[in-house]
Design a protein around this motif. Sequence first.
Motif, short mmCIF file in Angstrom:
data_model
loop_
_atom_site.label_atom_id
_atom_site.label_comp_id
_atom_site.label_asym_id
_atom_site.label_seq_id
_atom_site.Cartn_x
_atom_site.Cartn_y
_atom_site.Cartn_z
N ARG A 26 140.10 5.53 -5.65
CA ARG A 26 139.35 4.35 -5.21
C ARG A 26 140.20 3.10 -5.47
O ARG A 26 141.01 3.08 -6.42
CB ARG A 26 138.03 4.24 -5.98
CG ARG A 26 137.10 5.43 -5.82
CD ARG A 26 136.47 5.45 -4.43
NE ARG A 26 135.59 4.31 -4.23
CZ ARG A 26 134.29 4.31 -4.56
NH1 ARG A 26 133.76 5.39 -5.12
NH2 ARG A 26 133.54 3.26 -4.33
N ARG A 58 140.18 -3.17 -8.82
CA ARG A 58 139.58 -4.49 -8.62
C ARG A 58 140.62 -5.49 -8.09
O ARG A 58 140.32 -6.30 -7.21
CB ARG A 58 139.00 -5.01 -9.93
CG ARG A 58 138.44 -6.43 -9.82
CD ARG A 58 137.82 -6.89 -11.12
NE ARG A 58 136.65 -6.11 -11.46
CZ ARG A 58 135.91 -6.33 -12.55
NH1 ARG A 58 136.24 -7.30 -13.39
NH2 ARG A 58 134.85 -5.58 -12.78
N LEU A 65 141.08 -5.02 -4.40
CA LEU A 65 139.97 -5.56 -3.60
C LEU A 65 139.98 -7.09 -3.61
O LEU A 65 139.65 -7.73 -2.60
CB LEU A 65 138.63 -5.04 -4.14
CG LEU A 65 138.34 -3.56 -3.86
CD1 LEU A 65 137.04 -3.14 -4.51
CD2 LEU A 65 138.29 -3.29 -2.35
N TYR A 73 135.00 5.41 1.68
CA TYR A 73 134.73 4.58 0.51
C TYR A 73 135.60 3.33 0.52
O TYR A 73 135.15 2.21 0.27
CB TYR A 73 134.97 5.37 -0.78
CG TYR A 73 133.76 6.11 -1.30
CD1 TYR A 73 132.60 5.40 -1.65
CD2 TYR A 73 133.78 7.50 -1.46
CE1 TYR A 73 131.48 6.07 -2.14
CE2 TYR A 73 132.66 8.17 -1.95
CZ TYR A 73 131.51 7.46 -2.28
OH TYR A 73 130.41 8.12 -2.76
N VAL A 74 136.88 3.52 0.82
CA VAL A 74 137.80 2.39 0.84
C VAL A 74 137.44 1.43 1.97
O VAL A 74 137.44 0.20 1.78
CB VAL A 74 139.26 2.87 0.99
CG1 VAL A 74 140.20 1.68 1.14
CG2 VAL A 74 139.66 3.72 -0.21
N ASP A 87 134.53 0.95 3.33
CA ASP A 87 133.29 0.27 2.97
C ASP A 87 133.55 -0.87 1.98
O ASP A 87 133.11 -2.01 2.19
CB ASP A 87 132.34 1.29 2.35
CG ASP A 87 130.95 0.71 2.10
OD1 ASP A 87 130.46 -0.05 2.96
OD2 ASP A 87 130.36 1.00 1.05
N ASP A 88 134.29 -0.59 0.90
CA ASP A 88 134.58 -1.61 -0.10
C ASP A 88 135.45 -2.73 0.47
O ASP A 88 135.21 -3.92 0.21
CB ASP A 88 135.29 -0.98 -1.30
CG ASP A 88 134.36 -0.12 -2.15
OD1 ASP A 88 133.14 -0.23 -1.97
OD2 ASP A 88 134.87 0.66 -2.97
N ALA A 124 133.52 -4.97 3.09
CA ALA A 124 132.54 -5.82 2.40
C ALA A 124 133.23 -6.95 1.65
O ALA A 124 132.79 -8.10 1.69
CB ALA A 124 131.71 -4.97 1.44
N THR A 125 134.32 -6.63 0.98
CA THR A 125 135.06 -7.66 0.23
C THR A 125 135.71 -8.66 1.17
O THR A 125 135.76 -9.87 0.89
CB THR A 125 136.13 -7.00 -0.65
OG1 THR A 125 135.53 -6.00 -1.47
CG2 THR A 125 136.81 -8.03 -1.54
#
Length: 405
Positions: free
Chosen positions: A51, A54, A57, A113-114, A116-117, A120-121
């Motif tokens: 994943r 932080r 992202l 997953y990546v 989506d994150d 959104a970011t």
Amino acid sequence: MSGGSGHRATGDDDWLTAVAENASRDAGGVPVELLGDYLPLLADAAVSGRRPRRSELEAVGLLGRHAAEQGVSAGKAVQLYLSAARRLWQQLPLLVRSNDGEVVRAAAEAVLYVVDDAVATLAEGYAAARRDLVRREETLRRELVDDLLRGDSDLGGLVQRAEPFGLDLTRVHQVALAAPSRRLPDTDAAISALEAVIFDRLGDRDVLVATKEGLLVVLAPADLAPADHPAASAGAAQLGQLMHAELSRLPRGRPWQVAVGRPHPGLYGIARSYEEAREALTMARRLRVHRDVVGAHNLLVYRVLLRDQPAMVDLVQAVLQPLTRARGGAEPLLATLAAYFDSGGVATAAARQLHVSVRTMTYRLDRIRTLTGYDPSDPADRFTLQAATLGAKALAWPQQPLPTV
């Protein structure tokens, strides 16, 4: 899945460059640089299931801010990221070589997953930048409006500052002010409503909507007619009615009153139109004029009358003070004069306006003639009486004592 870096596991990075360029074309030419390390993140997730960290992202969020600052739409930025993910998935070496369904399923889950994150970011960073830009633009717009309405700023500097807002300061403009009946807790809704309807009718160039001293201010282009031309009055009324109709739909602030200055050319014409609109609004309140839209041209006579207040006080005293000797005081007779002049000197029409009989109207006019020595039906006397009546209204006499001169 085996561990290790997907960046290394996928081998040559040329195919990632091709994916990025194709995704950029899919999104209408959005700069490839806005992808940053997004594609290696996807590839790494597909290989190792890792994943994003932080810090990675946060880098994507920063790219969202850059997209907003470069004027890329939010939809195009998201399209770039989704297209890049789709193209990368289709060309991942791991999937091209694998016949293991479980490997493909795990890779897909990790990649999603990546995506989506990251998306959104990206959107959060974009939205934060847009809020900052809006606040910055609002501050610049308010400062520009203040300087334009003041009319004493550096012309060259104002021209440069006005250009991003689409203002051509060589054109003819007019200023309209909208006053709510009560102070608005939030003016954003009113500004948005006005911008939407005015931009739709007049276009988004040469139009500014802002606030100043509790009033909504609209700076709009005007017809190229001189200020004293009938077309100028028609244009002012149209702008004022457009503003009033839209503001009246808002849940707060009603009833609104709108004052419109006359159109004038150039930078200093904007300040002049603003002063006229502000004076018209002040005069309308002072005279208790309850019309929804007040044009500066409608109140020119009051500006003339009140420019020399001592002379006006002297005129009211000399001509109308005798009316105070009438039974019931001066107010009924002043109302009679106002209705008589409003009706063009027709006693029957004035009587209907005041809801009195023609006989009563005639008696009052005779009483005015006796007390003042001026005959309302005589053209020479009528001018003096009408000027004095307008002055009395402007001075709020006899409800208030005349100013001491």
